[in-house]
Scaffold this active site. Structure first.
Site, PDB file in Angstrom:
ATOM      1  N   SER A  85      20.409 -13.998  11.244  1.00 27.68           N
ATOM      2  CA  SER A  85      19.142 -14.736  11.233  1.00 27.68           C
ATOM      3  C   SER A  85      19.427 -16.221  11.062  1.00 27.68           C
ATOM      4  O   SER A  85      20.248 -16.604  10.210  1.00 27.68           O
ATOM      5  CB  SER A  85      18.256 -14.237  10.090  1.00 27.68           C
ATOM      6  OG  SER A  85      17.252 -15.187   9.795  1.00 27.68           O
TER       7      SER A  85
ATOM      8  N   GLY B 296       5.477 -11.993   4.197  1.00 31.99           N
ATOM      9  CA  GLY B 296       4.630 -11.537   3.098  1.00 31.99           C
ATOM     10  C   GLY B 296       3.290 -12.234   3.033  1.00 31.99           C
ATOM     11  O   GLY B 296       2.576 -12.134   2.033  1.00 31.99           O
TER      12      GLY B 296
ATOM     13  N   LEU C 206       0.526 -12.118   7.831  1.00 38.16           N
ATOM     14  CA  LEU C 206       0.458 -12.672   9.182  1.00 38.16           C
ATOM     15  C   LEU C 206       1.439 -11.974  10.126  1.00 38.16           C
ATOM     16  O   LEU C 206       1.766 -12.488  11.194  1.00 38.16           O
ATOM     17  CB  LEU C 206       0.725 -14.189   9.144  1.00 38.16           C
ATOM     18  CG  LEU C 206      -0.231 -14.974   8.227  1.00 38.16           C
ATOM     19  CD1 LEU C 206       0.201 -16.441   8.122  1.00 38.16           C
ATOM     20  CD2 LEU C 206      -1.675 -14.886   8.721  1.00 38.16           C
TER      21      LEU C 206
ATOM     22  N   SER D  26       6.764  -9.098  10.123  1.00 40.62           N
ATOM     23  CA  SER D  26       7.610  -7.943  10.462  1.00 40.62           C
ATOM     24  C   SER D  26       7.350  -7.469  11.881  1.00 40.62           C
ATOM     25  O   SER D  26       8.286  -7.126  12.614  1.00 40.62           O
ATOM     26  CB  SER D  26       7.403  -6.815   9.462  1.00 40.62           C
ATOM     27  OG  SER D  26       6.050  -6.419   9.414  1.00 40.62           O
TER      28      SER D  26
ATOM     29  N   GLU E 235       8.619   0.465  11.615  1.00 39.65           N
ATOM     30  CA  GLU E 235       8.001   0.173  10.304  1.00 39.65           C
ATOM     31  C   GLU E 235       7.769   1.460   9.512  1.00 39.65           C
ATOM     32  O   GLU E 235       8.087   1.543   8.327  1.00 39.65           O
ATOM     33  CB  GLU E 235       6.641  -0.513  10.492  1.00 39.65           C
ATOM     34  CG  GLU E 235       6.726  -1.856  11.149  1.00 39.65           C
ATOM     35  CD  GLU E 235       6.132  -2.978  10.306  1.00 39.65           C
ATOM     36  OE1 GLU E 235       5.870  -2.777   9.112  1.00 39.65           O
ATOM     37  OE2 GLU E 235       5.943  -4.061  10.878  1.00 39.65           O
TER      38      GLU E 235
ATOM     39  N   ASP F 234      -0.788  -4.729  14.032  1.00 40.14           N
ATOM     40  CA  ASP F 234       0.114  -5.876  14.132  1.00 40.14           C
ATOM     41  C   ASP F 234       0.956  -5.822  15.407  1.00 40.14           C
ATOM     42  O   ASP F 234       1.140  -6.827  16.093  1.00 40.14           O
ATOM     43  CB  ASP F 234       1.048  -5.918  12.916  1.00 40.14           C
ATOM     44  CG  ASP F 234       0.285  -5.885  11.608  1.00 40.14           C
ATOM     45  OD1 ASP F 234      -0.932  -6.142  11.615  1.00 40.14           O
ATOM     46  OD2 ASP F 234       0.918  -5.589  10.575  1.00 40.14           O
TER      47      ASP F 234
ATOM     48  N   TYR G 120      -0.847  -0.104  -0.351  1.00 46.58           N
ATOM     49  CA  TYR G 120      -1.260   0.141   1.028  1.00 46.58           C
ATOM     50  C   TYR G 120      -1.298   1.646   1.323  1.00 46.58           C
ATOM     51  O   TYR G 120      -2.264   2.167   1.877  1.00 46.58           O
ATOM     52  CB  TYR G 120      -0.300  -0.575   1.989  1.00 46.58           C
ATOM     53  CG  TYR G 120      -0.706  -0.491   3.443  1.00 46.58           C
ATOM     54  CD1 TYR G 120      -1.412  -1.512   4.043  1.00 46.58           C
ATOM     55  CD2 TYR G 120      -0.374   0.624   4.209  1.00 46.58           C
ATOM     56  CE1 TYR G 120      -1.795  -1.440   5.369  1.00 46.58           C
ATOM     57  CE2 TYR G 120      -0.747   0.712   5.535  1.00 46.58           C
ATOM     58  CZ  TYR G 120      -1.447  -0.321   6.106  1.00 46.58           C
ATOM     59  OH  TYR G 120      -1.821  -0.226   7.423  1.00 46.58           O
TER      60      TYR G 120
HETATM   61  C1  GLA Z   1      -1.124  -4.419   7.735  1.00 45.94           C
HETATM   62  C2  GLA Z   1      -0.732  -3.236   8.605  1.00 45.94           C
HETATM   63  C3  GLA Z   1      -1.748  -3.012   9.734  1.00 45.94           C
HETATM   64  C4  GLA Z   1      -3.177  -2.982   9.207  1.00 45.94           C
HETATM   65  C5  GLA Z   1      -3.423  -4.167   8.280  1.00 45.94           C
HETATM   66  C6  GLA Z   1      -4.762  -4.103   7.631  1.00 45.94           C
HETATM   67  O1  GLA Z   1      -1.018  -5.611   8.455  1.00 45.94           O
HETATM   68  O2  GLA Z   1       0.540  -3.460   9.167  1.00 45.94           O
HETATM   69  O3  GLA Z   1      -1.433  -1.821  10.424  1.00 45.94           O
HETATM   70  O4  GLA Z   1      -3.453  -1.771   8.593  1.00 45.94           O
HETATM   71  O5  GLA Z   1      -2.447  -4.258   7.256  1.00 45.94           O
HETATM   72  O6  GLA Z   1      -5.776  -4.280   8.564  1.00 45.94           O
END
Ligand code: GLA
Length: 365
Positions: free
Chosen positions: A61, A112, A115, A118, A150, A162, A214
């Site tokens: 990186s 983190g 945004l 990952s 992921e 994402d 989460y």
């Molecule tokens: C993270 C997860 C997504 C989604 C959002 C919440 O970014 O990677 O899949 O669930 O949280 O909307």
């Protein structure tokens, strides 16, 4: 500045870009078969990639000069390597790479921050390997490659928001995606033409989706859907949700049901030809729902939202998975600097920038 040839003594076969995202609205709906409306950011990861012949996976990186993660391809397995290199390895292991691979990533998506730093890593590498090895692979399959990296490799039980945003967004647009059947539409998002801006405020309080919160929300949503007898909360009606006996499950389900409605409302407002300022209160309602019903906001994010509104913002909400990260603020373009200054804590440590809807992932060299 570290170049690919400095680390790997050879030229890359190409360079691929994948962006981070800001989600306009539609939070935690993706793993409930619901709707989302993200836009890609100008912040991105560049992945320079070359296949090898010695069977090694080598990952470096630009942001971590001097350290190369190296292991035989044959030893790559879920959780190994750990850390950020796992996002690269988790994609690489899904392709046929007996000779190995060299990857240099160069990213400026804050990690983190909610945004999608990952997804920018996984999608840049996934697109590279698609182009080099599996040019026939459809983009929806590529979304799943990045998601599996992921979910199965890193151990973060995310949905497809994402990865879809990073791979499918277009400049000047938000992506209206139905995560159940993957149908999608590009929604024009020219806030500047309306004298508006979407301000991003990164509180710097980092979160991790491989941590408990989460996954807890995901399980609670599944439990609520089971209690309601529907395949996913996407299918629940508001009345049925209010009849749930368990207070926690009722509030989690209420967030999902109302949030799906808010996505549809915002898409209607953005495509209806009216004043996009009307989107603001819908965003704020989304924040209240995430704060009170879904319980994933933080005091810092609540303060940013409250202060922004007190200083004339049209709407504001936390963005992403929650438990930290960033807020988005819909504000008159003329007020961006004033509001960005007002939301700062003592010492002024929050990073702020205006989100410009940017292109999705593509090859750059
Ligand atoms: C993270 C997860 C997504 C989604 C959002 C919440 O970014 O990677 O899949 O669930 O949280 O909307």
């Amino acid at each position: 500045m570290t170049g690919f040839a400095d680390v790997f003594d050879t030229a890359p076969e190409g360079v691929w870009l994948a962006p981070g995202r800001a989600n306009v609205i539609g939070e935690h709906t993706d793993y409930n078969d619901g709707f989302v409306l993200p836009m890609a950011l100008p912040h991105r990861v560049l992945a320079s990639v070359a296949r090898r012949t010695d069977g090694l996976l080598r990952i470096a990186s630009v942001q971590q000069p001097g350290s190369v993660v190296e292991l035989p391809m044959s030893e790559v397995r879920a959780g190994h390597p750990a850390g950020w290199a796992g996002y690269v390895a988790g994609v690489a292991e899904q392709f046929d790479l007996p000779g190995g691979l060299s990857v240099l990533v160069d990213g400026d998506v804050p990690a983190g921050a909610g945004l999608s730093s990952s997804a920018a890593v996984t999608c840049s590498v996934a697109l590279a390997l698609r182009d080099l090895l599996r040019p026939d692979l459809p983009v929806d399959a590529l979304v799943d490659v990045a998601r599996r990296a992921e979910n199965d490799f890193v151990g973060a039980p995310t949905g497809i928001l994402d990865q879809s945003a990073s791979l499918l967004c277009e400049a000047g647009h938000a992506l209206f995606l139905d995560t159940r059947d993957r149908s999608r539409r590009q929604v024009p998002l020219d806030l500047a033409a309306a004298g508006l801006a979407m301000l991003v405020v990164d509180t710097g309080h980092a979160h991790s989706h491989a941590d408990g919160g989460y996954g807890d929300r995901r399980r609670e949503c599944e439990a609520a859907a089971a209690a309601l007898g529907v395949p996913a909360l996407r299918d629940a009606t508001p009345d049925a949700v209010e009849g749930l006996a368990d207070d926690v499950l009722r509030r989690r389900a209420r967030h999902i049901v109302t949030e799906n409605a808010r996505v549809l409302e915002v898409v209607g407002l953005l495509t209806g030809g009216g004043d996009p300022r009307a989107v603001g209160p819908v965003l704020t309602a989304g924040h209240v729902s995430l704060r009170d019903d879904f319980e994933i906001s933080t005091p810092e994010l609540d303060a940013v939202v409250g202060t922004a509104l007190a200083h004339g913002a049209h709407g504001a909400r936390m963005v992403g998975g929650g438990f930290g990260g960033s807020a988005v603020v819909l504000v008159d373009a003329a007020d961006v600097d004033r509001v960005a200054a007002a939301v700062q804590p003592a010492g002024g440590s929050y990073r702020t920038f205006v989100a410009v809807p940017s292109p999705g992932a593509h090859r750059v060299a």
